[in-house]
Design an enzyme around this catalytic site. Sequence first.
Site, short mmCIF file in Angstrom:
data_model
loop_
_atom_site.label_atom_id
_atom_site.label_comp_id
_atom_site.label_asym_id
_atom_site.label_seq_id
_atom_site.Cartn_x
_atom_site.Cartn_y
_atom_site.Cartn_z
N CYS A 2 41.92 5.50 -28.38
CA CYS A 2 41.44 4.70 -27.27
C CYS A 2 40.71 5.59 -26.27
O CYS A 2 41.16 6.68 -25.93
CB CYS A 2 42.54 3.95 -26.54
SG CYS A 2 43.41 2.79 -27.57
N ARG A 27 37.16 8.03 -30.35
CA ARG A 27 38.60 7.91 -30.10
C ARG A 27 39.19 6.60 -30.66
O ARG A 27 40.41 6.42 -30.69
CB ARG A 27 38.88 7.97 -28.59
CG ARG A 27 38.40 9.24 -27.94
CD ARG A 27 38.68 9.23 -26.46
NE ARG A 27 40.09 9.26 -26.20
CZ ARG A 27 40.83 10.35 -26.12
NH1 ARG A 27 40.26 11.53 -26.28
NH2 ARG A 27 42.11 10.29 -25.88
N TRP A 74 41.68 1.74 -30.35
CA TRP A 74 42.23 1.99 -31.68
C TRP A 74 43.58 1.28 -31.68
O TRP A 74 44.52 1.71 -31.02
CB TRP A 74 42.40 3.50 -31.90
CG TRP A 74 42.84 3.85 -33.29
CD1 TRP A 74 42.05 4.07 -34.37
CD2 TRP A 74 44.19 4.04 -33.75
NE1 TRP A 74 42.81 4.37 -35.48
CE2 TRP A 74 44.14 4.37 -35.12
CE3 TRP A 74 45.44 3.96 -33.14
CZ2 TRP A 74 45.27 4.61 -35.89
CZ3 TRP A 74 46.57 4.21 -33.91
CH2 TRP A 74 46.47 4.54 -35.27
N ASN A 100 45.52 3.75 -22.50
CA ASN A 100 45.48 4.58 -23.71
C ASN A 100 46.89 5.12 -23.90
O ASN A 100 47.42 5.78 -23.02
CB ASN A 100 44.48 5.72 -23.49
CG ASN A 100 44.55 6.78 -24.58
OD1 ASN A 100 44.99 6.50 -25.69
ND2 ASN A 100 44.14 7.98 -24.26
N GLU A 492 38.60 10.62 -46.31
CA GLU A 492 38.28 10.14 -44.96
C GLU A 492 36.92 9.45 -44.90
O GLU A 492 36.80 8.39 -44.30
CB GLU A 492 38.25 11.33 -43.97
CG GLU A 492 39.61 11.79 -43.50
CD GLU A 492 39.53 12.98 -42.57
OE1 GLU A 492 40.19 12.97 -41.53
OE2 GLU A 492 38.79 13.95 -42.88
C1 G6P Z 1 43.10 13.06 -36.49
C2 G6P Z 1 41.68 13.47 -36.81
C3 G6P Z 1 41.69 14.70 -37.71
C4 G6P Z 1 42.50 15.81 -37.08
C5 G6P Z 1 43.91 15.35 -36.71
C6 G6P Z 1 44.63 16.38 -35.86
O1 G6P Z 1 43.71 12.57 -37.63
O2 G6P Z 1 40.98 12.43 -37.43
O3 G6P Z 1 40.37 15.14 -37.93
O4 G6P Z 1 42.57 16.88 -37.96
O5 G6P Z 1 43.85 14.14 -35.94
O6 G6P Z 1 43.96 16.50 -34.65
P1 G6P Z 1 43.93 17.77 -33.73
O7 G6P Z 1 43.05 17.38 -32.59
O8 G6P Z 1 45.34 18.02 -33.30
O9 G6P Z 1 43.40 18.90 -34.52
#
Ligand code: G6P
Length: 612
Positions: A2, A27, A74, A100, A492
Amino acid sequence: MCGIVGYIGNRQAYPVILKGLKRLEYRGYDSAGIALLQEGQLAVHKKQGKVADLEELVAGKRVQANIGIGHTRWATHGAPNDINAHPHLSGDGKLAIVHNGIIENYASIKKDLIQKGHRFLGDTDSEVIAHFIEEIKRQNQCALEEAIRLVLKRIVGAYVIVILDCDNPGELIAVRKGSPLVIGIGKGEHFLASDASPIIEYTQEVVYVNDYEIAIVRPDELVLKNSSNEVQTPYIQKLDMELASIEKDGYDYFMQKEIFEQPQRIFDSLRGRLNAQKGRLTLGGLHQYMDAFIQANRMVILACGTSWHAGLVAEYMIEKMARIPVEVEYASEFRYRDPIINKGDVILAISQSGETADTLVAIEEAKEKGAVVFGVCNVVGASIPRVSHAGAYTHAGPEIGVASTKAFTAQLTVLVQIAIKVGYEKGTLSPSQYFNLLHALEQIPDKVAEVLKKDQEIKEIARKYEGYKDFLFLGRGYNFPVALEGALKLKEVSYIHAEGYPAAEMKHGPIALVEESLPVVFIATRDAHYSKIVSNIQEVKARNGKVIAVVNEGDDTLRELVDDVIAVPETEEALAPLVNVIPLQLLAYHIGVLKNLDVDKPRNLAKSVTVE
Ligand code: G6P
């Protein structure tokens, strides 16, 4: 998870908010909405779908207003539809909120409010907040700020909430716990947002709101109060971000731009730290805690998603170079099993956003139990770097594509520098190993640039395989986490089922899947496991599997054996993931684009996961 935008000042709020929502769309993008205060009345527009759908809905309507809030969602509670989209209104329609996070005890509060006569339109936890503030304000006959303060004492969960109230037309009130909120300071105007990207073109001066603070935001004034209702002096910081870094800059997708930026971003991550000629490696944040690293009995790496894969690579690096036992944990699992933290444990938290809720709460828990916490994050000033004892930024610049690419290689760049530095200081890396690694590291940006020249070649391979339904990715040693990351990227952005496995484990299950319709991607560059992985490739070929292999240049043996090869330059074994992951990112990207998918915003995903 969000995105929130708010504006108060002399400008027209709508275009500022709309543009901001587009910037924050990474987001969450299942619905969007906006509330504007027009001559004392709230005008609310909400729409399922992307921000562009909201824009279409609003086109032609009267949007004149100098104050407003917006949200891109989201979904957590309630389907992504028009009604559940934010902003949500109180029962009397006088108060609008955007939220959020998650209110964990919303159900009991909602039940109570229903008994008091409140009627809810949707299924979200967020709508409850608007009604709850209204109820508390009425019951206590108090001002809005006081009502919000009382509500915060009763709700459990994580949140940023921004409140716009018809009865307080000269201000926005924002509160934060566990989710990010930045306030941009303009001349006679303020901007609120989940990150700095909606703010950057208006002002460089920002305040990061802390947990439990309440911000009362007026055009000319920002009043920050802590949970004890004491006024705080806002700490104004200068943004270190360029507008170009959050625009596509001629590329078709952010993901593509971010893949191609990697030579520069890896270089940025080395800049000021590495001087191979002089044999120098300096990581500011590490220096102060070097003794803790050298004496560590154990290191625990906490992360999620792609960052977790970077953590797995770091496990190999740190164990090999610094001889410290390393455990790599999914932050969400670690936290909830009453983790054992011993004296002398060092926690390494890896996070692109620095806001991932699971990682954040896990390190808070570890910190409470006495661990030293070192953060490896990309977003400057985010929550994880702020709660860590020390850390190192990855300097990848804003990553907007939801599937992480450049943030991963920048993380690896920082992590290998940590491993090399600690290994050298500890004496587990010899001076010659140390110097070799520094020189090899210096050459990585050029080697990554070499791989990027294979873009068209990889696109052709993507064309050949885009129709397949399942993929297997296999690697050994340092290339095992690369296999996991390759599989993650593909699923993904292309929605093709893909699994990553250690190549040797193939015999214990996945080999049952091997047939002509299963492409197997091997990461088979020359390293200590090379001959073993060649045998694994033979095993797949013997069963009619299709093999795509990432090999080193000049490897004619494998070229003859497999169906398709992508040749990459050779480097030190520990640095190979930085080079070998690039073709896998490009393969996933091209397959996603060929399938006509929005690779920047894959379905159901969000970039920053600020709920547990
Ligand atoms: C989400 C994103 C990923 C990311 C993960 C961890 O799932 O889509 O691309 O690797 O979060 O996020 P961070 O910001 O902690 O690396």
